[in-house]
Design an enzyme around this catalytic site. Structure first.
Site, PDB file in Angstrom:
ATOM      1  N   LYS A   1       0.838  -1.204   0.000  1.00 39.90           N
ATOM      2  CA  LYS A   1       0.000   0.000   0.000  1.00 39.90           C
ATOM      3  C   LYS A   1       0.869   1.249   0.000  1.00 39.90           C
ATOM      4  CE  LYS A   1      -3.915  -1.833   2.655  1.00 39.90           C
ATOM      5  NZ  LYS A   1      -4.982  -1.598   1.677  1.00 39.90           N
TER       6      LYS A   1
ATOM      7  N   ARG B   1     -10.393 -11.588   1.728  1.00 38.41           N
ATOM      8  CA  ARG B   1     -11.242 -12.641   1.146  1.00 38.41           C
ATOM      9  C   ARG B   1     -10.528 -13.989   1.155  1.00 38.41           C
ATOM     10  NH1 ARG B   1     -11.712  -9.220  -4.285  1.00 38.41           N
ATOM     11  NH2 ARG B   1     -11.222  -7.563  -2.782  1.00 38.41           N
TER      12      ARG B   1
HETATM   13  N1  BES Z   1      -8.146  -3.823   4.276  1.00 37.32           N
HETATM   14  C1  BES Z   1      -8.261  -3.411   2.927  1.00 37.32           C
HETATM   15  C2  BES Z   1      -9.544  -2.642   2.654  1.00 37.32           C
HETATM   16  C3  BES Z   1      -9.587  -1.222   3.165  1.00 37.32           C
HETATM   17  C4  BES Z   1      -8.970  -0.208   2.462  1.00 37.32           C
HETATM   18  C5  BES Z   1     -10.283  -0.928   4.307  1.00 37.32           C
HETATM   19  C6  BES Z   1      -9.034   1.089   2.931  1.00 37.32           C
HETATM   20  C7  BES Z   1     -10.365   0.377   4.755  1.00 37.32           C
HETATM   21  C8  BES Z   1      -9.728   1.386   4.084  1.00 37.32           C
HETATM   22  C9  BES Z   1      -8.271  -4.634   1.993  1.00 37.32           C
HETATM   23  O1  BES Z   1      -7.504  -5.689   2.411  1.00 37.32           O
HETATM   24  C10 BES Z   1      -7.723  -4.153   0.673  1.00 37.32           C
HETATM   25  O2  BES Z   1      -6.624  -3.702   0.654  1.00 37.32           O
HETATM   26  N2  BES Z   1      -8.525  -4.261  -0.371  1.00 37.32           N
HETATM   27  C11 BES Z   1      -8.130  -3.806  -1.653  1.00 37.32           C
HETATM   28  C12 BES Z   1      -8.615  -4.797  -2.666  1.00 37.32           C
HETATM   29  C13 BES Z   1      -8.111  -4.574  -4.055  1.00 37.32           C
HETATM   30  C14 BES Z   1      -6.610  -4.821  -4.103  1.00 37.32           C
HETATM   31  C15 BES Z   1      -8.821  -5.492  -4.993  1.00 37.32           C
HETATM   32  C16 BES Z   1      -8.758  -2.432  -1.896  1.00 37.32           C
HETATM   33  O3  BES Z   1      -9.914  -2.232  -1.522  1.00 37.32           O
HETATM   34  O4  BES Z   1      -8.077  -1.572  -2.418  1.00 37.32           O
HETATM   35 ZN    ZN Z   2      -5.480  -5.498   1.854  1.00 39.96          ZN
END
Ligand code: BES
Ligand code: ZN
Ligand code: ZN
Length: 470
Positions: free
Chosen positions: A250, A324
């Site tokens: 990230k 997931r």
């Molecule tokens: N934990 C995150 C989702 C999230 C992001 C929660 C920002 C709260 C604030 C999750 O694991 C994630 O990173 N999801 C990705 C999925 C994508 C790579 C398909 C997302 O939502 O960007």
């Molecule tokens: Zn994530």
């Protein structure tokens, strides 16, 4: 916390009284200083030494439990700021809302200050709450106050674990926390550690956890309050103690917030705590897959193919779509070992649900139609608001893989729906509800009735829902 119910106002006290916009006139206060609008207030010093905080509830046609909860939270925060530690709420016509008022006061009183230096701590800690209600309401108010106290405390319990950062709360520490809860609330607790997870084929949890020095856990808690023959409701909660994204790392900006990626699992702990204290007549099983998602030489990679507990396969395209992957194992486990009549999962699953609904509502996904409407309605009352979003074959098509059953991302559109459609494969035919709490599990600014940080979203909502399911 000491809670008292009485039918007369004490001689000197820190008083709170509520007003709708219609009945907002206070003797001696000009209308422009207080008009009863939602979340407005004025503090008066009364003869005899009492202080009285008048709080607005807004449009009388729209006032519900959540307005009283928020108003009580706001009043509590304001009184704590000026050093008051014992509060008295004059409920009057709002006496039927005793539960919401207690919840609001307890939620408003919480702040995460475990590591604050003494000078920065709040001056006052709430010690006691007194409700003043007409005599005929005292029995009902006593019962309601107990419920409010359990639900408020359980929500704050979730907030406290949630706010604790990842250098302290690892999957192993979360499992210890669950064991501690099991001892006090008389739950059965089973924790699967990494060796067992590996041996038994939890390929999803193992893959996501393999890039961290803090090994994964699968935490299972059981509460039996219903008939022996009754199938349990399974509560499944994502508990990523820190989500760096892994190899698909990230951006640095706001990555700190990913200590909150465990809020789904924390909420499951809080729901079981409340269920046990309220002696709900149901059987529940909580299943919490917990990992830390980190990038290192051993981490799982984009392109990897993972086999989950029930034998289904996942092509990993993005290691940041890890929730997931671990939930797939947890749903499989719940189905195989507990034969639930319903599965409910909670997860801070996608940024996409924030795009869709902001920080105001969680995404609700289910094919159990009767529950869709009911859950939305319950959420309006408990202040944990939801909105239904779609799943379905068109979204499932987006995650079809050429080399496995599914891939773990479905492209930039409808990310919350493709994520839900991914999980649907692992729910199989078991009735199932998915809540994407990415936008609601924590808040980054102080609200009038709530300090910033973890919100404990899901506890009041699902305790109420579970009770109605019987
Ligand atoms: N934990 C995150 C989702 C999230 C992001 C929660 C920002 C709260 C604030 C999750 O694991 C994630 O990173 N999801 C990705 C999925 C994508 C790579 C398909 C997302 O939502 O960007
Ligand atoms: Zn994530
Ligand atoms: Zn995550």
């Amino acid at each position: 916390m000491k809670i008292d119910i009485r039918s007369s106002v004490p001689a000197t006290a820190n008083l709170v009284s509520f007003h709708s916009q219609e009945k907002a006139r206070i003797k001696g206060v000009p209308a422009e200083e207080f008009d009863g609008k939602r979340l407005t207030s004025v503090l008066l010093h009364e003869t005899g030494g009492s202080r009285k905080l008048h709080v607005g509830l807004g449009d009388p046609a729209k006032i519900g439990a959540n307005d009283l909860r928020q108003a009580a939270g706001l009043a509590t925060r304001q009184f704590l700021k000026i050093g008051a530690t014992a509060l008295t709420f004059e409920l009057g016509q709002w006496s039927a809302q005793a539960q919401a008022v207690i919840e609001g006061a307890i939620l408003g009183a919480y702040r995460y200050e475990t590591f604050c230096m003494p000078v920065d701590r709040r001056r006052a800690v709430l010690r006691s709450i007194t409700l003043v209600v007409p005599k005929k309401f005292t029995t009902a108010a006593n019962k309601a106050a107990h419920r409010g106290q359990v639900l408020g405390d359980s929500t704050n319990y979730v907030r406290q674990i949630g706010n604790t950062p990842a250098n302290i709360v690892s999957p192993a520490v979360l499992a210890e926390e669950a064991r501690k809860l099991a001892r006090t609330a008389k739950l059965k607790c089973t924790v699967l550690e990494e060796k067992e997870l590996k041996r038994k084929g939890f390929g999803g949890i193992m893959a996501v956890g393999q890039g961290s020095k803090n090994p994964p856990r699968l935490i299972v808690l059981e509460y039996r309050g219903g008939a022996k023959s009754q199938k349990p409701i399974a509560l499944v909660g994502k508990a990523v103690t820190f989500d760096s994204g892994g190899i698909s790392i990230k951006p640095a900006d706001r990555m700190d917030e990913m200590k909150f990626d465990k809020m789904g699992g924390c909420a499951v702990l809080g729901i079981l705590r409340a269920a046990a204290e309220l002696k709900l007549k149901v059987n529940l099983v909580g299943v919490i897959p917990s990992v830390e998602n980190m990038p290192d030489a051993g981490a799982y990679r984009p392109g990897d193919i993972v086999t989950t507990y029930d034998g289904k396969t996942i092509e990993v395209l993005n290691t940041d779509a890890e929730g997931r992957v671990i939930l797939a194992d947890a749903l499989s486990y719940a189905r195989k070992h507990h034969n639930p009549r319903l599965m409910i999962d909670m997860a801070t699953l996608t940024g996409a649900v924030i795009r869709a609904l902001g920080f105001y509502r969680a995404g609700l996904f289910t094919e159990v139609e009767e529950w869709r409407e009911q859950l939305v309605a319950i959420g309006e009352q408990t202040g944990e608001r939801l909105w239904p979003l779609p799943m379905g074959d068109e979204y499932a098509d987006k995650i079809k893989s050429d080399v496995a059953l599914v891939k773990n991302t479905g492209g930039p559109e409808a990310g919350a729906s493709t994520a839900a459609s991914f999980l649907r494969h692992w729910a199989e035919k078991t009735p199932w509800i998915h809540l994407d709490i990415a936008g609601t599990g924590w808040t980054t600014s102080n609200l009038p009735h709530l300090e910033k940080g973890a919100t404990g979203f899901g506890v009041r909502l699902l305790v109420e829902a579970i009770e109605r399911m019987g």
